[in-house]
Write a protein that holds these residues in place. Structure first.
Motif, PDB file in Angstrom:
ATOM      1  N   ARG A 183       0.793  -1.046  -0.024  1.00 47.53           N
ATOM      2  CA  ARG A 183       0.010  -0.074  -0.055  1.00 47.53           C
ATOM      3  C   ARG A 183       0.892   1.089   0.003  1.00 47.53           C
ATOM      4  O   ARG A 183       0.452   2.265  -0.776  1.00 47.53           O
ATOM      5  CB  ARG A 183      -1.051   0.043   1.087  1.00 47.53           C
ATOM      6  CG  ARG A 183      -2.287  -1.033   1.049  1.00 47.53           C
ATOM      7  CD  ARG A 183      -2.954  -0.753   2.348  1.00 47.53           C
ATOM      8  NE  ARG A 183      -2.300  -1.651   3.490  1.00 47.53           N
ATOM      9  CZ  ARG A 183      -2.583  -1.813   4.576  1.00 47.53           C
ATOM     10  NH1 ARG A 183      -3.663  -0.817   4.930  1.00 47.53           N
ATOM     11  NH2 ARG A 183      -2.197  -2.625   5.478  1.00 47.53           N
ATOM     12  N   GLN A 184       2.094   1.212   0.680  1.00 50.24           N
ATOM     13  CA  GLN A 184       2.816   2.398   0.775  1.00 50.24           C
ATOM     14  C   GLN A 184       4.284   2.192   0.857  1.00 50.24           C
ATOM     15  O   GLN A 184       4.700   0.979   1.260  1.00 50.24           O
ATOM     16  CB  GLN A 184       2.637   3.282   2.100  1.00 50.24           C
ATOM     17  CG  GLN A 184       3.192   4.347   2.205  1.00 50.24           C
ATOM     18  CD  GLN A 184       3.024   5.106   3.464  1.00 50.24           C
ATOM     19  OE1 GLN A 184       2.534   4.775   4.215  1.00 50.24           O
ATOM     20  NE2 GLN A 184       3.620   6.496   3.541  1.00 50.24           N
ATOM     21  N   ILE A 185       5.101   2.729  -0.016  1.00 48.90           N
ATOM     22  CA  ILE A 185       6.423   2.925  -0.099  1.00 48.90           C
ATOM     23  C   ILE A 185       6.900   4.199   0.621  1.00 48.90           C
ATOM     24  O   ILE A 185       6.650   5.272   0.375  1.00 48.90           O
ATOM     25  CB  ILE A 185       7.269   2.684  -1.433  1.00 48.90           C
ATOM     26  CG1 ILE A 185       6.710   1.739  -2.264  1.00 48.90           C
ATOM     27  CG2 ILE A 185       8.576   3.073  -1.344  1.00 48.90           C
ATOM     28  CD1 ILE A 185       7.249   0.135  -1.529  1.00 48.90           C
ATOM     29  N   GLY A 186       7.748   3.965   1.874  1.00 48.96           N
ATOM     30  CA  GLY A 186       8.092   5.242   2.475  1.00 48.96           C
ATOM     31  C   GLY A 186       9.658   5.262   2.261  1.00 48.96           C
ATOM     32  O   GLY A 186      10.625   4.671   2.908  1.00 48.96           O
ATOM     33  N   GLU A 187       9.874   6.267   1.344  1.00 45.65           N
ATOM     34  CA  GLU A 187      11.341   6.411   0.919  1.00 45.65           C
ATOM     35  C   GLU A 187      11.974   7.662   1.475  1.00 45.65           C
ATOM     36  O   GLU A 187      11.380   8.815   1.662  1.00 45.65           O
ATOM     37  CB  GLU A 187      11.618   6.717  -0.714  1.00 45.65           C
ATOM     38  CG  GLU A 187      12.825   6.957  -1.165  1.00 45.65           C
ATOM     39  CD  GLU A 187      13.761   5.738  -1.462  1.00 45.65           C
ATOM     40  OE1 GLU A 187      14.970   5.833  -1.728  1.00 45.65           O
ATOM     41  OE2 GLU A 187      13.218   4.672  -0.932  1.00 45.65           O
ATOM     42  N   PHE A 188      13.070   7.681   2.209  1.00 42.59           N
ATOM     43  CA  PHE A 188      13.584   8.606   3.078  1.00 42.59           C
ATOM     44  C   PHE A 188      15.064   8.740   2.475  1.00 42.59           C
ATOM     45  O   PHE A 188      15.681   7.915   1.959  1.00 42.59           O
ATOM     46  CB  PHE A 188      13.539   8.527   4.478  1.00 42.59           C
ATOM     47  CG  PHE A 188      14.274   7.146   5.041  1.00 42.59           C
ATOM     48  CD1 PHE A 188      15.683   7.342   5.367  1.00 42.59           C
ATOM     49  CD2 PHE A 188      13.572   6.147   5.396  1.00 42.59           C
ATOM     50  CE1 PHE A 188      15.939   6.329   5.813  1.00 42.59           C
ATOM     51  CE2 PHE A 188      13.970   5.135   5.865  1.00 42.59           C
ATOM     52  CZ  PHE A 188      15.379   5.074   6.120  1.00 42.59           C
ATOM     53  N   TYR A 189      15.616   9.870   3.090  1.00 48.57           N
ATOM     54  CA  TYR A 189      17.128  10.069   2.289  1.00 48.57           C
ATOM     55  C   TYR A 189      17.823  10.766   3.667  1.00 48.57           C
ATOM     56  O   TYR A 189      17.217  11.625   4.302  1.00 48.57           O
ATOM     57  CB  TYR A 189      17.278  11.244   1.349  1.00 48.57           C
ATOM     58  CG  TYR A 189      18.730  11.529   1.032  1.00 48.57           C
ATOM     59  CD1 TYR A 189      19.563  10.943   0.449  1.00 48.57           C
ATOM     60  CD2 TYR A 189      19.179  12.778   1.861  1.00 48.57           C
ATOM     61  CE1 TYR A 189      20.873  11.167   0.560  1.00 48.57           C
ATOM     62  CE2 TYR A 189      20.263  13.387   1.690  1.00 48.57           C
ATOM     63  CZ  TYR A 189      21.086  12.518   1.136  1.00 48.57           C
ATOM     64  OH  TYR A 189      22.582  13.025   0.954  1.00 48.57           O
ATOM     65  N   ILE A 201       6.670  10.413   1.654  1.00 54.67           N
ATOM     66  CA  ILE A 201       5.634   9.994   2.468  1.00 54.67           C
ATOM     67  C   ILE A 201       4.311   9.839   1.545  1.00 54.67           C
ATOM     68  O   ILE A 201       3.220   9.165   2.031  1.00 54.67           O
ATOM     69  CB  ILE A 201       5.096  10.257   3.788  1.00 54.67           C
ATOM     70  CG1 ILE A 201       4.879  12.071   3.661  1.00 54.67           C
ATOM     71  CG2 ILE A 201       6.460  10.252   4.802  1.00 54.67           C
ATOM     72  CD1 ILE A 201       4.211  12.104   4.769  1.00 54.67           C
ATOM     73  N   SER A 202       4.412  10.153   0.295  1.00 53.18           N
ATOM     74  CA  SER A 202       3.092  10.282  -0.464  1.00 53.18           C
ATOM     75  C   SER A 202       3.106   9.337  -1.582  1.00 53.18           C
ATOM     76  O   SER A 202       2.421   9.576  -2.549  1.00 53.18           O
ATOM     77  CB  SER A 202       2.925  12.014  -0.947  1.00 53.18           C
ATOM     78  OG  SER A 202       4.088  12.344  -1.618  1.00 53.18           O
ATOM     79  N   ASN A 203       3.985   8.490  -1.632  1.00 49.81           N
ATOM     80  CA  ASN A 203       4.083   7.450  -2.707  1.00 49.81           C
ATOM     81  C   ASN A 203       4.609   8.015  -4.091  1.00 49.81           C
ATOM     82  O   ASN A 203       4.073   7.450  -5.275  1.00 49.81           O
ATOM     83  CB  ASN A 203       2.791   6.567  -2.890  1.00 49.81           C
ATOM     84  CG  ASN A 203       2.782   5.476  -1.954  1.00 49.81           C
ATOM     85  OD1 ASN A 203       3.730   4.768  -1.644  1.00 49.81           O
ATOM     86  ND2 ASN A 203       1.603   5.319  -1.522  1.00 49.81           N
ATOM     87  N   ARG A 204       5.045   9.112  -4.175  1.00 47.80           N
ATOM     88  CA  ARG A 204       5.641   9.862  -5.427  1.00 47.80           C
ATOM     89  C   ARG A 204       6.578   8.951  -5.704  1.00 47.80           C
ATOM     90  O   ARG A 204       7.911   8.797  -5.324  1.00 47.80           O
ATOM     91  CB  ARG A 204       6.290  11.120  -5.187  1.00 47.80           C
ATOM     92  CG  ARG A 204       6.693  11.990  -6.373  1.00 47.80           C
ATOM     93  CD  ARG A 204       5.724  12.467  -7.102  1.00 47.80           C
ATOM     94  NE  ARG A 204       6.076  13.393  -8.219  1.00 47.80           N
ATOM     95  CZ  ARG A 204       5.211  14.388  -8.695  1.00 47.80           C
ATOM     96  NH1 ARG A 204       3.983  14.231  -8.412  1.00 47.80           N
ATOM     97  NH2 ARG A 204       5.764  15.133  -9.567  1.00 47.80           N
ATOM     98  N   GLU A 205       6.592   8.302  -6.790  1.00 40.79           N
ATOM     99  CA  GLU A 205       7.368   7.415  -7.747  1.00 40.79           C
ATOM    100  C   GLU A 205       8.912   7.683  -7.861  1.00 40.79           C
ATOM    101  O   GLU A 205       8.965   9.023  -8.711  1.00 40.79           O
ATOM    102  CB  GLU A 205       6.711   6.878  -9.005  1.00 40.79           C
ATOM    103  CG  GLU A 205       7.585   5.993  -9.710  1.00 40.79           C
ATOM    104  CD  GLU A 205       6.992   5.571 -10.954  1.00 40.79           C
ATOM    105  OE1 GLU A 205       7.759   5.249 -11.850  1.00 40.79           O
ATOM    106  OE2 GLU A 205       5.991   5.028 -11.000  1.00 40.79           O
ATOM    107  N   GLY A 206       9.629   7.256  -7.326  1.00 42.46           N
ATOM    108  CA  GLY A 206      11.258   7.568  -7.486  1.00 42.46           C
ATOM    109  C   GLY A 206      11.576   8.662  -6.764  1.00 42.46           C
ATOM    110  O   GLY A 206      12.977   8.809  -6.674  1.00 42.46           O
TER     111      GLY A 206
END
Length: 453
Positions: A183-189, A201-206
């Motif tokens: 349902r969600q990918i949480g990508e952080f840097y 946190i909004s599933n913005r691809e890439g």
């Protein structure tokens, strides 16, 4: 609060993992206060974490009490974790992702952790189902390993609501999210030692993060992260007539930096144990005269909404034929050609030539062979001519750092000399439209300048 540790240990079906309720342990313990050896405070050093050493030697980064708490709170808030969650960790605990951000969820908030001694792509989803996990951490390489596994029903039978981490590439983002029904990918840097931290946190691809940019001057004043323009050749900041750094505009690429405020735990820069190494990562006069910021060494592109996309490490871009070559772009394309097997790209010095020529190190696929003619054909179609690697090395395995990143430092040092490297080496022969075996004689011809590159 239970901690499960498994991997080499097999628990018979129908049997519970040995555990003891915490309240029983508390009843057995002494009611007296423990002996206080020293009075700690919020800014004390909690521990050192060594950076992963992907392209160089690891450095000891300082983690203070307030940083541990701050990172734990941020992750909990961003991804809405609560006491009902069960977080699956397969990353090593001596690195920041699992050791700080993951473990803080249990230490600070009582979330259940499910620990595996070592990452296993073939058992990942079985574990998540068996131990009723609701979240899991990743780094980009783990996602690629999971995607390379044969499809099976358990891929979508888990209860994970989120996977979060860093390094999931845009080229496999949608495939990964769709195949495993996430349902969600949480990508952080962020970096272990740095303060330039952002999250998507909004599933913005890439996208690896977001920086508000609706009112540029106000956002830069309030938000502690800036992406600044840097010189393509030197990597040094580009400055205006006042001597200040220049923020990028949408569509431009620059280095992400974090403004330093030592009185604020979220914006402090504790640095490394090595003082000189710490100083090298600080830039002055960023947005105002006298201010300071942490140099991340990472290049980002910002879109018109403020989402950030990782483009490269400043040290991972090399220059050839007067052009800057992005190693991550080539790695992503090659991995599609060789079906997600490991590969690293770097530049190598060639005598008689300016800049560095591209070299690819590829791990052999299960069948042991790579069609070198097809490899060149695909690269020629997808890359500008200057970005196509001139040298290829085939290895049985590319070593990983402790945080599952591909180790390229030693490979760079060995270069492309067939008298030194015992693995198969190839050189791009444009006349035959293929990579040919790099012999000692051919190597001598290249280094003497008799073959034009």
């Amino acid at each position: 609060m239970k901690y499960f540790s498994f991997g080499a240990h097999v628990v018979p079906e129908g049997h519970d993992i040995p555990s003891q309720p915490l309240h029983e342990l508390l009843e057995q313990s002494s009611s007296k206060d423990p002996i206080t050896l020293s009075k700690g405070n919020f800014s004390d050093k909690l521990y050192y974490i060594f950076t992963s050493g992907t392209t160089g030697l690891p450095k000891a980064a300082v983690i203070r009490n307030h940083r541990f708490v701050w990172m734990g709170v941020i992750i909990r808030s961003l991804f809405s974790f609560d006491h009902n969650d069960n977080l699956y960790l397969t990353l090593p605990l001596y690195h920041n992702n699992a050791g700080t951000m993951g473990c803080a969820q249990a230490v600070l908030f009582g979330i259940t952790l499910t620990l595996r001694e070592k990452f296993s792509a073939s058992n990942f989803w079985d574990d998540c189902i068996r131990y009723k996990c609701t979240g899991a951490m990743y780094i980009g390489e783990i996602c690629r390993y999971l995607l390379a596994q044969p499809e099976k029903p358990v891929d979508r039978q888990h209860n994970l609501r989120i996977m979060f981490g860093n390094g999931l590439r845009k080229k496999i983002w949608t495939d990964f999210k769709t195949r495993f029904n996430l349902r969600q990918i949480g990508e952080f840097y962020g970096s272990t030692e740095g303060n330039a931290n952002v999250a998507n946190i909004s599933n913005r691809e890439g996208a690896c993060g977001f920086v508000p940019c609706c009112i540029p001057w106000l956002c830069r004043l309030v938000y502690p992260v800036v992406v600044m323009k840097v010189d393509e050749k030197t990597g040094e900041p580009i400055r205006d007539e006042k001597g200040l750094c220049i923020p990028v505009k949408p569509g431009e690429i620059g280095e992400i930096v974090g403004k330093i405020n030592e009185s604020d735990p979220a914006r402090a820069y504790p640095g490394y144990h090595n003082v000189e190494a710490t100083k090298k990562k600080v830039v002055c006069d960023v947005l105002t005269t006298g201010d300071k910021a942490f140099l991340s060494g990472d290049l980002m592109e910002m879109d018109e909404l403020g989402f950030l996309y990782f483009r490269d490490r400043t040290g991972d871009t090399f220059r050839w034929k007067g052009e800057n070559v992005s190693t991550t772009e080539i790695e992503a394309i090659i991995q599609k050609v060789i079906r997600l097997n490991d590969c690293v790209i770097f530049g190598v010095s060639v005598e008689q030539c300016e800049g560095k020529a591209g070299m690819a190190v590829l791990s052999r696929p299960p069948n042991g062979t790579i069609d070198m003619k097809n490899l060149y054909s695909r690269l020629k179609d997808d890359l500008p001519s200057y970005a196509v690697p001139l040298f290829v090395r085939l290895v049985d395995k590319i070593e990983l750092t402790g945080s599952y990143k591909l180790q390229k430092h030693s490979l760079e040092k060995e270069g492309f000399n067939p008298n030194v490297v015992k693995d198969e080496l190839f050189f791009l022969d444009k006349k035959s439209n293929s990579y040919v075996t790099l012999t000692p004689q051919l190597y001598t011809e290249i280094q003497s300048g008799n073959i034009l590159l």
